[in-house]
Design a protein around this motif. Structure first.
Motif, PDB file in Angstrom:
ATOM      1  N   LEU A 165     -18.696 -17.393 -20.372  1.00 53.72           N
ATOM      2  CA  LEU A 165     -17.749 -17.089 -19.073  1.00 53.72           C
ATOM      3  C   LEU A 165     -17.224 -15.747 -19.334  1.00 53.72           C
ATOM      4  N   ILE A 168     -19.811 -12.975 -18.464  1.00 57.70           N
ATOM      5  CA  ILE A 168     -19.855 -12.803 -16.908  1.00 57.70           C
ATOM      6  C   ILE A 168     -18.501 -11.863 -16.678  1.00 57.70           C
ATOM      7  N   PHE A 169     -17.470 -12.258 -17.241  1.00 59.85           N
ATOM      8  CA  PHE A 169     -16.110 -11.548 -17.012  1.00 59.85           C
ATOM      9  C   PHE A 169     -16.314 -10.214 -17.403  1.00 59.85           C
ATOM     10  N   ALA A 172     -17.948  -8.227 -14.742  1.00 54.77           N
ATOM     11  CA  ALA A 172     -17.473  -8.633 -13.358  1.00 54.77           C
ATOM     12  C   ALA A 172     -17.189  -7.420 -12.510  1.00 54.77           C
ATOM     13  N   HIS A 176     -19.028  -6.777  -7.355  1.00 57.60           N
ATOM     14  CA  HIS A 176     -18.031  -6.630  -6.420  1.00 57.60           C
ATOM     15  C   HIS A 176     -18.772  -7.183  -4.990  1.00 57.60           C
ATOM     16  N   ASN A 177     -19.739  -6.773  -5.101  1.00 60.80           N
ATOM     17  CA  ASN A 177     -20.798  -7.316  -3.692  1.00 60.80           C
ATOM     18  C   ASN A 177     -21.315  -8.973  -3.862  1.00 60.80           C
ATOM     19  N   VAL A 179     -19.648 -11.900  -4.843  1.00 57.23           N
ATOM     20  CA  VAL A 179     -18.621 -12.894  -5.342  1.00 57.23           C
ATOM     21  C   VAL A 179     -19.191 -14.135  -5.371  1.00 57.23           C
ATOM     22  N   VAL A 182     -21.201 -14.888  -8.469  1.00 56.88           N
ATOM     23  CA  VAL A 182     -20.587 -14.879  -9.530  1.00 56.88           C
ATOM     24  C   VAL A 182     -20.055 -16.511  -9.719  1.00 56.88           C
ATOM     25  N   THR A 186     -20.799 -19.093 -12.594  1.00 57.07           N
ATOM     26  CA  THR A 186     -19.802 -19.769 -13.403  1.00 57.07           C
ATOM     27  C   THR A 186     -19.803 -21.507 -13.203  1.00 57.07           C
TER      28      THR A 186
ATOM     29  N   LYS B   4     -13.039  -7.561  -0.602  1.00 61.76           N
ATOM     30  CA  LYS B   4     -13.591  -7.618  -1.919  1.00 61.76           C
ATOM     31  C   LYS B   4     -12.842  -7.507  -3.237  1.00 61.76           C
ATOM     32  N   ASN B   8     -12.014 -10.267  -6.015  1.00 58.35           N
ATOM     33  CA  ASN B   8     -12.381  -9.994  -7.231  1.00 58.35           C
ATOM     34  C   ASN B   8     -11.233 -10.423  -7.947  1.00 58.35           C
ATOM     35  N   ILE B  11     -11.378 -14.180  -8.480  1.00 55.98           N
ATOM     36  CA  ILE B  11     -12.254 -14.703  -9.476  1.00 55.98           C
ATOM     37  C   ILE B  11     -11.672 -14.309 -11.142  1.00 55.98           C
ATOM     38  N   PHE B  15     -11.188 -17.009 -13.875  1.00 57.78           N
ATOM     39  CA  PHE B  15     -11.879 -16.694 -15.242  1.00 57.78           C
ATOM     40  C   PHE B  15     -10.713 -17.027 -16.202  1.00 57.78           C
ATOM     41  N   LEU B  19     -10.567 -19.875 -19.138  1.00 59.46           N
ATOM     42  CA  LEU B  19     -10.417 -19.603 -20.361  1.00 59.46           C
ATOM     43  C   LEU B  19      -9.451 -20.072 -20.944  1.00 59.46           C
TER      44      LEU B  19
END
Lengths: 219, 308
Positions: A165, A168-169, A172, A176-177, A179, A182, A186, B4, B8, B11, B15, B19
């Motif tokens: 994770l 990926i984070f 990140a 942006h394009n 989502v 992502v 996950t 967007k 973001n 997300i 996360f 975590l």
């Protein structure tokens, strides 16, 4: 040998077959993910019906044995184990299916898990955990072996999931394009982590089957 | 673009939550692991408790110490040591001829009626050896009642069956006898079925009713202990269910020792179970433990039907 031990033996053969089918399910899923193959992922989704059918058949047989023989001691523990493992195996297969459904998003967004090397680490650990767990169903493994699977999940698989994770984070910003992709990445990681948890549950039930001790929440 | 960025942020939050969840889970695992290592941790699972060994006395009403019984030259009970707790249902299980009924019948000395029996060891009932020569047998059997395999009501009225014991102990007052009969029939869950026909012959009752009448008759002398020798073996499932419910209700006031061949029955109604084989006590533990994780392989083999 009376009828009940024979029927329990047959029940465990069915359970073993279901476990091997689920293991195949997981390896097919990972093959599809690495390969980015949509057709493979659809095969996994359609193959789930057979696993569901097996689950119902095994559960029916367990209920039949409980009702007809009123088992006790070792026999009772074996049937309880079969009921619980059967359920856990079906949930592992469900996690494979939900991951297979996420595949479509990754393919549409043209994002591959190969960008994240830690995915492979997590996947390998989970595949190994499931393989070891299936040995608990098919062979008479000792308590120590079951406990090692539980500890492996708590310490190694969970950590690998967290690292994945974080990887990926860390990237990140670049997504942006993407989502949805992502989210899919996950979700697949989460499904693998859940499979690790379910392997750990099966190992806990194996300890119960062998010793009568409920070790859940205590290892 | 704004949308967007918002996505973001969502997300990123997800996360962080995920975590945090893992971290929390790892901390919990560590805490549990640390706790497990501490010496005062209690293993809190249903099968962790076993019945203490005979030396560790607690609230026992009957205690056998190296008790043996012979019918002539044949040893039926071999060196039994066990404690039966007050207010509990204790089941004795085992294959035919293993000495369980013989042991049960020793508790109120019913075996005295069989010629050439002899015993060794001690069988203590409330700090007195029941085989002590000074013991008053009538008083002993008043305090330790018995119900047999087949219902055996006296060929008398329902009322007289229950009043028989109290009358034998000198109670003649009609009002007092009425009270005793009503209380005992209520305790035996029979009152509602027979209250209008107390003067009917007890032999006209059904098998299940007759057995409950025998229990009422045993209760009429106000015993401390009820011995039951396969009380449901001659009854249908409905009557068996009623007797089982009755046993569970009676344990609030009486200590019950039951011999049964029906293992599901022992599992349903008893608190402790003793497994006898060839006159020996193989295992004695809480019923939960005996029927889920027996310690002795012989017990396991018997209750899973692989031997006996």
């Amino acid at each position: 040998m009376s009828e009940l031990p024979r029927r329990i033996e047959r029940l465990f053969l069915k359970l073993e077959r279901a476990a091997l089918a689920v293991e195949q399910h997981l390896s097919d899923l990972l093959f599809a993910i690495y390969d980015g193959s949509l057709s493979e992922s659809e095969l996994i989704i359609s193959a789930d019906e057979e696993i569901d059918r097996c689950e119902v058949e095994i559960e029916r047989e367990c209920i039949r044995l409980l009702a007809l023989y009123q088992p006790a001691a070792g026999d009772l523990r074996k049937i309880c184990f079969a009921i619980k493992v059967n359920n856990d195996l079906e949930r592992i297969a469900d996690n494979c299916v939900s991951s297979a459904k996420m595949m479509r998003i990754l393919i549409e967004d043209k994002i591959s898990v190969k960008r994240f090397p830690l995915f492979r680490t997590l996947a390998d650990l989970v595949v190994n955990a499931l393989h070891q767990t299936i040995r608990l169903v098919s062979a008479n493994c000792d308590e120590e072996f079951a406990v090692s699977i539980i500890k492996n999940d708590r310490l190694v698989v969970d950590e690998a999931y967290r690292d994945y994770l974080q990887s990926i984070f860390a990237e990140a910003e670049q997504f942006h394009n993407h989502v949805n992709a992502v989210y899919a990445l996950t979700s697949i990681g989460r499904a693998l982590e859940r499979i690790g948890d379910l392997c750990s549950n099966i190992a806990e039930d194996a300890v119960f089957m062998q010793t009568g001790e409920i070790v859940r929440h205590s290892i | 673009m704004l949308q967007k960025l918002q996505m973001n942020n969502i997300i990123t939050k997800k996360f962080q939550q995920e975590l945090g969840r893992i971290q929390c889970s790892n901390n919990m695992t560590k805490m549990i692991h640390d706790n497990k290592n501490s010496s005062d941790v209690r293993q809190d699972h249903p099968f962790s408790e076993t019945f203490p060994c005979p030396q560790q006395s607690r609230k026992s009403i009957i205690c056998a110490e190296n008790f043996s019984l012979w019918y002539g030259g044949k040893q039926a009970v071999n060196n039994i040591s066990m404690e039966i707790e007050t207010g509990k249902v204790t089941a004795i299980i085992g294959p035919s001829g293993c000495g369980k009924s013989s042991f049960l019948r020793c508790i109120n000395r019913m075996n005295d009626l069989i010629p050439n029996t002899r015993v060794s060891g001690r069988l203590i009932f409330e700090e007195q050896n029941v085989y002590d020569k000074r013991i008053d047998l009538v008083s002993l059997r008043r305090r330790i009642g018995m119900v047999f395999q087949r219902p055996n009501p006296f060929p008398k009225t329902i009322f007289d069956n229950v009043a028989y014991g109290p009358r034998l102990h000198g109670i003649r007052n009609k009002t007092q006898l009425n009270e005793i009969v009503e209380t005992c029939l209520k305790s035996a869950a029979l009152w509602e079925e027979v209250k209008e026909s107390l003067s009917r012959s007890a032999l006209a009752l059904s098998g299940g009713q007759q057995q409950r009448l025998c229990i009422a008759r045993a209760l009429a002398t106000q015993p401390d202990v009820l011995l039951m020798d396969e009380p449901c073996s001659a009854l249908d499932p409905i009557a068996t269910g009623k007797i089982e419910e009755l046993i569970v209700a009676l344990k609030e006031k009486y200590t019950i020792v039951i011999v049964t061949h029906n293992m599901q029955q022992a599992a349903r109604i008893s608190d402790q179970t003793a497994f006898f084989c060839l006159g020996e006590l193989i295992e004695f533990a809480e019923t939960n433990k005996i029927f889920t994780v027996p310690s002795n392989p012989q017990t396991e083999a018997y209750i899973t039907g692989r031997f006996g």
